[in-house]
Structure formats: C-alpha cells, structure tokens
Design a protein around this motif. Sequence first.
Motif, PDB file in Angstrom:
ATOM      1  N   MET A   7      11.265  11.703 -15.333  1.00 20.69           N
ATOM      2  CA  MET A   7      11.609  11.601 -16.744  1.00 20.69           C
ATOM      3  C   MET A   7      13.054  12.058 -16.958  1.00 20.69           C
ATOM      4  SD  MET A   7       9.631  13.184 -20.053  1.00 20.69           S
ATOM      5  CE  MET A   7       8.271  12.037 -19.805  1.00 20.69           C
ATOM      6  N   LYS A   8      13.789  11.300 -17.736  1.00 18.37           N
ATOM      7  CA  LYS A   8      15.181  11.606 -18.037  1.00 18.37           C
ATOM      8  C   LYS A   8      15.291  12.106 -19.478  1.00 18.37           C
ATOM      9  CE  LYS A   8      19.753  11.464 -17.792  1.00 18.37           C
ATOM     10  NZ  LYS A   8      20.534  12.422 -16.971  1.00 18.37           N
ATOM     11  N   LEU A   9      15.802  13.334 -19.633  1.00 23.83           N
ATOM     12  CA  LEU A   9      15.958  13.926 -20.962  1.00 23.83           C
ATOM     13  C   LEU A   9      17.405  14.342 -21.183  1.00 23.83           C
ATOM     14  CD1 LEU A   9      12.824  16.274 -21.007  1.00 23.83           C
ATOM     15  CD2 LEU A   9      12.990  13.946 -21.918  1.00 23.83           C
ATOM     16  N   ILE A  10      17.804  14.355 -22.446  1.00 27.39           N
ATOM     17  CA  ILE A  10      19.120  14.837 -22.854  1.00 27.39           C
ATOM     18  C   ILE A  10      18.932  16.090 -23.696  1.00 27.39           C
ATOM     19  CG2 ILE A  10      21.172  14.341 -24.250  1.00 27.39           C
ATOM     20  CD1 ILE A  10      21.068  12.769 -21.649  1.00 27.39           C
ATOM     21  N   GLY A  11      19.665  17.152 -23.349  1.00 23.91           N
ATOM     22  CA  GLY A  11      19.641  18.367 -24.146  1.00 23.91           C
ATOM     23  C   GLY A  11      20.947  18.522 -24.897  1.00 23.91           C
ATOM     24  N   ILE A  12      20.872  18.612 -26.210  1.00 24.03           N
ATOM     25  CA  ILE A  12      22.065  18.728 -27.046  1.00 24.03           C
ATOM     26  C   ILE A  12      22.243  20.179 -27.501  1.00 24.03           C
ATOM     27  CG2 ILE A  12      23.169  18.023 -29.205  1.00 24.03           C
ATOM     28  CD1 ILE A  12      21.773  15.336 -28.946  1.00 24.03           C
ATOM     29  N   ILE A  71      15.931  25.895 -19.746  1.00 19.36           N
ATOM     30  CA  ILE A  71      14.994  24.772 -19.758  1.00 19.36           C
ATOM     31  C   ILE A  71      15.339  23.780 -18.653  1.00 19.36           C
ATOM     32  CG2 ILE A  71      14.291  22.740 -21.106  1.00 19.36           C
ATOM     33  CD1 ILE A  71      14.504  24.506 -23.618  1.00 19.36           C
ATOM     34  N   GLN A  72      16.617  23.486 -18.506  1.00 21.34           N
ATOM     35  CA  GLN A  72      17.077  22.558 -17.476  1.00 21.34           C
ATOM     36  C   GLN A  72      16.666  23.038 -16.084  1.00 21.34           C
ATOM     37  OE1 GLN A  72      21.348  22.579 -16.682  1.00 21.34           O
ATOM     38  NE2 GLN A  72      21.354  20.340 -16.726  1.00 21.34           N
ATOM     39  N   LYS A  73      16.822  24.330 -15.833  1.00 21.30           N
ATOM     40  CA  LYS A  73      16.508  24.901 -14.518  1.00 21.30           C
ATOM     41  C   LYS A  73      15.004  25.071 -14.318  1.00 21.30           C
ATOM     42  CE  LYS A  73      17.376  29.265 -14.059  1.00 21.30           C
ATOM     43  NZ  LYS A  73      18.081  30.578 -13.900  1.00 21.30           N
ATOM     44  N   HIS A  74      14.331  25.586 -15.325  1.00 22.35           N
ATOM     45  CA  HIS A  74      12.919  25.943 -15.195  1.00 22.35           C
ATOM     46  C   HIS A  74      12.019  24.718 -15.028  1.00 22.35           C
ATOM     47  CE1 HIS A  74       9.678  28.869 -15.494  1.00 22.35           C
ATOM     48  NE2 HIS A  74       9.059  28.084 -16.366  1.00 22.35           N
ATOM     49  N   PHE A  75      12.427  23.598 -15.636  1.00 21.02           N
ATOM     50  CA  PHE A  75      11.585  22.400 -15.604  1.00 21.02           C
ATOM     51  C   PHE A  75      12.195  21.277 -14.758  1.00 21.02           C
ATOM     52  CE2 PHE A  75      10.689  24.508 -19.712  1.00 21.02           C
ATOM     53  CZ  PHE A  75       9.340  24.788 -19.521  1.00 21.02           C
ATOM     54  N   ASN A  76      13.037  21.656 -13.792  1.00 21.71           N
ATOM     55  CA  ASN A  76      13.732  20.625 -13.014  1.00 21.71           C
ATOM     56  C   ASN A  76      12.804  19.794 -12.135  1.00 21.71           C
ATOM     57  OD1 ASN A  76      13.147  22.473 -11.027  1.00 21.71           O
ATOM     58  ND2 ASN A  76      15.242  22.709 -10.305  1.00 21.71           N
ATOM     59  N   SER A  77      11.599  20.275 -11.868  1.00 21.30           N
ATOM     60  CA  SER A  77      10.649  19.480 -11.088  1.00 21.30           C
ATOM     61  C   SER A  77       9.899  18.470 -11.951  1.00 21.30           C
ATOM     62  CB  SER A  77       9.637  20.403 -10.393  1.00 21.30           C
ATOM     63  OG  SER A  77       8.856  21.101 -11.344  1.00 21.30           O
ATOM     64  N   GLN A  78       9.996  18.621 -13.284  1.00 15.24           N
ATOM     65  CA  GLN A  78       9.285  17.734 -14.198  1.00 15.24           C
ATOM     66  C   GLN A  78      10.198  16.723 -14.880  1.00 15.24           C
ATOM     67  OE1 GLN A  78       7.188  21.599 -15.788  1.00 15.24           O
ATOM     68  NE2 GLN A  78       6.177  19.826 -16.706  1.00 15.24           N
ATOM     69  N   ALA A  79      11.479  17.062 -14.971  1.00 18.27           N
ATOM     70  CA  ALA A  79      12.390  16.165 -15.685  1.00 18.27           C
ATOM     71  C   ALA A  79      13.824  16.419 -15.244  1.00 18.27           C
ATOM     72  CB  ALA A  79      12.277  16.373 -17.195  1.00 18.27           C
ATOM     73  N   ASP A  80      14.608  15.360 -15.281  1.00 15.51           N
ATOM     74  CA  ASP A  80      16.056  15.449 -15.079  1.00 15.51           C
ATOM     75  C   ASP A  80      16.679  15.641 -16.445  1.00 15.51           C
ATOM     76  OD1 ASP A  80      18.709  15.208 -14.432  1.00 15.51           O
ATOM     77  OD2 ASP A  80      18.626  13.055 -13.992  1.00 15.51           O
ATOM     78  N   ILE A  81      17.205  16.828 -16.707  1.00 12.72           N
ATOM     79  CA  ILE A  81      17.729  17.167 -18.031  1.00 12.72           C
ATOM     80  C   ILE A  81      19.235  17.340 -17.955  1.00 12.72           C
ATOM     81  CG2 ILE A  81      17.588  18.750 -19.985  1.00 12.72           C
ATOM     82  CD1 ILE A  81      14.828  19.606 -18.949  1.00 12.72           C
ATOM     83  N   GLU A  82      19.961  16.496 -18.677  1.00  7.37           N
ATOM     84  CA  GLU A  82      21.421  16.584 -18.755  1.00  7.37           C
ATOM     85  C   GLU A  82      21.814  17.213 -20.078  1.00  7.37           C
ATOM     86  OE1 GLU A  82      25.459  13.778 -18.728  1.00  7.37           O
ATOM     87  OE2 GLU A  82      23.480  12.871 -18.432  1.00  7.37           O
ATOM     88  N   LEU A  83      22.681  18.209 -20.034  1.00  3.55           N
ATOM     89  CA  LEU A  83      23.111  18.884 -21.252  1.00  3.55           C
ATOM     90  C   LEU A  83      24.378  18.247 -21.809  1.00  3.55           C
ATOM     91  CD1 LEU A  83      22.493  22.655 -20.431  1.00  3.55           C
ATOM     92  CD2 LEU A  83      20.887  20.879 -21.158  1.00  3.55           C
ATOM     93  N   CYS A  84      24.412  18.094 -23.115  1.00  2.88           N
ATOM     94  CA  CYS A  84      25.564  17.504 -23.810  1.00  2.88           C
ATOM     95  C   CYS A  84      26.151  18.534 -24.774  1.00  2.88           C
ATOM     96  CB  CYS A  84      25.149  16.259 -24.591  1.00  2.88           C
ATOM     97  SG  CYS A  84      24.634  14.880 -23.568  1.00  2.88           S
TER      98      CYS A  84
END
Length: 199
Positions: free
Chosen positions: A1-6, A23-36
Amino acid sequence: MKLIGIVGTNSNQSTNRQLLQYIQKHFNSQADIELCEIKDLPAFNEPKERIAPKGIQEISDKILAADGVIISTPEYDHTITAALKSLLEWLSYTTQPLLNKPVLITGASLGSLGSSRAQAHLRQILDAPELKARIMPSSEFLLGRSSQAFDEEGNLKDQTKVEELEEVFEEFVEFVEITNKLLESSSKIRKSQMSFTWK
C-alpha cells in the motif's frame, strides 16, 4: 500500500512531523509512506489560469498516485495552520486530487487536547465540494503533551498510545482497501465541476 503523509505545518520544529516520521517507521512493513512538507509552498492567491505552482503540482501528483493520505495537523487558535489551509485551497482550486481519496486525520499538540478542534475543523474542510475526500469516519488519533511524547530515537514513549495508534492505522488500511474497491466497481464516481470562486 502506498500512502502520503502531509506535515500540516510550516514550522521547522513540529511534533506533527515527529508523529508522521514515527508512523512511517513503525508501519513500514504494512505500507510505503512518503512524507510531504508544505513549509516552502507559496500562499494561495487564486490565479485566473487555475494552474498549480510546481510544488503544489508535485504534491498533487503524489496524492493521485497514492492509495490514501494521512494528514497530521497541529492546532493554532482552535483551527488548522494557515499553511495547511493554503495547500488545500490550491488543491481544490486547481488539480482536485483529494476527490474520493481515503484520508486519515491525526494530530499532535503541546496542550492536553491533542489538536481535537483543529481535526474537527479539518474534517469539515475536506468535505467541501472541490475537495470531497473520503475521510475515515469515527476515528482519530490525538497526541496531547506532544513535547514529552517521544524518546531520543523518535519513538512514542506511552505504550497505550502506541496500541491506540496501531488500532487506528489497522482500521485505516482496511478503510483504504474497501474504499478503493468500491470506487473501482462504481461507474458513477462523483466529480465536481471546477467553478468555485469563493465569491
């Protein structure tokens, strides 16, 4: 899953940025989270040509390509920051990437309420016709006293808050999957006409 964090602030020192980084680090096995980041974006000025500036367009493209969005907002004077409001105005006026996009709202504040009023206000804004995001219902993550909430490695210190966040994130993953399946099977996805002028 690809998510964007604003990161919903233009502050250089923000516990909302810390929260999204966790959140990005803790859930990295469940989603690819890129921060903006939004701190270097221009203020909204309602251009006649309705063309998004480069930085706005880049965030818009990332939102469109993502399965869902997480917005973490502080609370300034009982509402969201001017910088976050400006970003949302740009998006609604130009590219409208949040239409039907699953969104989770989180927030951290130095006070005890954890940006609860700002989160409520943000829900109202995201429901505007030219934004019309699919906001995760009946769920929120509020981090109060956030200046004392993280250890030196950037981890949440309160295990109860960690478990609460894990529950919220699990619900959001399911919400994203269900929402996007519904949209894929729908032949009539609502689209707003770009005629709103705030006048």
